[in-house]
Design an enzyme around this catalytic site. Structure first.
Site, PDB file in Angstrom:
ATOM      1  CD  GLU A 293     -10.500   5.244  -6.981  1.00 38.33           C
ATOM      2  OE1 GLU A 293     -10.302   4.058  -7.239  1.00 38.33           O
ATOM      3  OE2 GLU A 293     -10.298   5.725  -5.859  1.00 38.33           O
TER       4      GLU A 293
ATOM      5  CG  PHE B   2      -4.357  -0.007  -1.052  1.00 38.91           C
ATOM      6  CD1 PHE B   2      -3.949   1.186  -1.593  1.00 38.91           C
ATOM      7  CD2 PHE B   2      -5.716  -0.312  -1.086  1.00 38.91           C
ATOM      8  CE1 PHE B   2      -4.859   2.074  -2.160  1.00 38.91           C
ATOM      9  CE2 PHE B   2      -6.633   0.562  -1.643  1.00 38.91           C
ATOM     10  CZ  PHE B   2      -6.204   1.755  -2.189  1.00 38.91           C
TER      11      PHE B   2
ATOM     12  CE  LYS C 204      -7.463   7.130  -4.593  1.00 36.52           C
ATOM     13  NZ  LYS C 204      -8.117   6.893  -3.293  1.00 36.52           N
TER      14      LYS C 204
ATOM     15  CG  ASP D 258      -8.281   7.043   3.053  1.00 42.59           C
ATOM     16  OD1 ASP D 258      -8.838   7.438   2.014  1.00 42.59           O
ATOM     17  OD2 ASP D 258      -7.958   5.860   3.245  1.00 42.59           O
TER      18      ASP D 258
ATOM     19  CB  THR E 174      -5.585   4.082  -6.092  1.00 45.53           C
ATOM     20  OG1 THR E 174      -6.048   3.562  -4.841  1.00 45.53           O
ATOM     21  CG2 THR E 174      -6.618   3.836  -7.168  1.00 45.53           C
TER      22      THR E 174
END
Length: 315
Positions: free
Chosen positions: A89, A171, A125, A16, A149
């Site tokens: 993203e 998350f 994303k 990440d 996400t």
């Protein structure tokens, strides 16, 4: 065998980070990025030239296109190091606009193809709003794989499964943060650690639902605050982990046991669940934590996208 090596026996490890120079030492299969990580990276001396080169080559383009080109430049560099996929993203400011999200995703994929990158190595994303999930469903029908996400609730995960998205990123750490802040002085860290961590419990529920009902969407736990959360999800399809926590796992030789197992999930007695738009919106509204964290996450990613634009303007 250290904990990172042991974890890789059960789970695909994903890095990440936007700091691709850190990747090789941990040998992740995949990597994920977001506007905040890219913003952090381009402010480091090692990465500033990438931003400068991107702006200089495309100075006549609109600002949003230059930003997408920068994201793709980072993604392409990352794909030169890892064997698997990178997640890139869509601008969080489009989180409530299905058609604009689709258009932006299509452009990002065109830019990757122009760099010679195969579509199966890229995940787009998208925030797991109702509009984002509908955009992802249409993108998947085009063969563009998606990673949903800012996912904090069971209803978001169920709707993503219905949309047959490739992957979701629940998350863990942000769920933990909300419950810890909400409890204040009543929070008992020891009692809410490991398998009892609220973020871990959320991912476990989603994983069990997917595996029980044969939903092919991949589950990738994200946003970890400590290695205990990670180890409590050993066996999850994927886990995306910061370089700092990857280093902690690599430095420990403590045993790692599988915590999530598809065979166990298949044998559970679970109710079938589905959502249409009204029931999804109501279920999300009923979940105060998920409502707060989804809105907060979109605001934070949007703010970092604006900061990134300001840096691009200044080049």
């Amino acid at each position: 065998m250290n904990q990172l090596e042991a974890l890789k026996q059960f789970t695909t490890v994903v890095a990440d980070t936007g700091d691709f120079r850190q990747l090789a030492q941990f040998q992740p299969r995949d990597a994920t990025t977001n506007p905040s990580l890219i913003l952090k990276a381009v402010q480091k001396p090692d990465y500033a030239p990438l931003m400068q080169q991107t702006v200089e080559r495309h100075r006549s383009a609109e600002l949003d296109e230059i930003m997408d080109r920068l994201l793709v430049r980072f993604g392409t560099e990352i794909l030169g190091i890892i064997p698997g996929r990178v997640s890139t993203e869509v601008d969080a400011r489009l989180s409530f606009d299905t058609s604009a999200t689709i258009a932006r995703a299509e452009r990002i994929m065109r830019l990757y193809r122009a760099e010679g990158i195969s579509p199966d190595r890229v995940l787009i994303k998208v925030a797991a709003t109702w509009e984002g999930i509908q955009a992802a469903a249409r993108l998947e029908q085009q063969g563009i794989r998606t990673n949903l996400t800012l996912l904090f609730s069971f209803c978001q995960a169920v709707a993503c499964g219905q949309a047959r998205v490739q992957l979701i990123s629940p998350f863990v750490g942000r769920i933990y943060d909300w419950y810890k802040k909400s409890a204040g002085g009543q929070w008992d860290e020891a009692a809410r650690a490991g398998a009892n961590d609220p973020g871990v419990r959320s991912v476990r529920q989603i994983y069990q639902h997917y595996k029980h009902f044969g939903i092919p969407t991949e589950v990738m736990g994200a946003s970890f605050r400590n290695t205990g959360q990670i180890l409590a999800l050993a066996g999850c399809d994927l886990l995306t982990i910061s370089p700092e926590l990857l280093a902690e796992l690599a430095a420990s030789n403590a045993p790692v046991q599988r915590a999530l197992d598809p065979a166990h999930a298949a044998g559970l007695d679970l109710p079938a669940v589905s959502y249409d738009e009204p029931s999804f919106r109501y279920a999300l509204n009923e979940d105060a934590m998920a409502t707060d964290k989804l809105a907060e996450g979109i605001r934070a990613f949007a703010a970092d996208a604006i900061k990134l634009e300001q840096l691009l303007k200044a080049v």
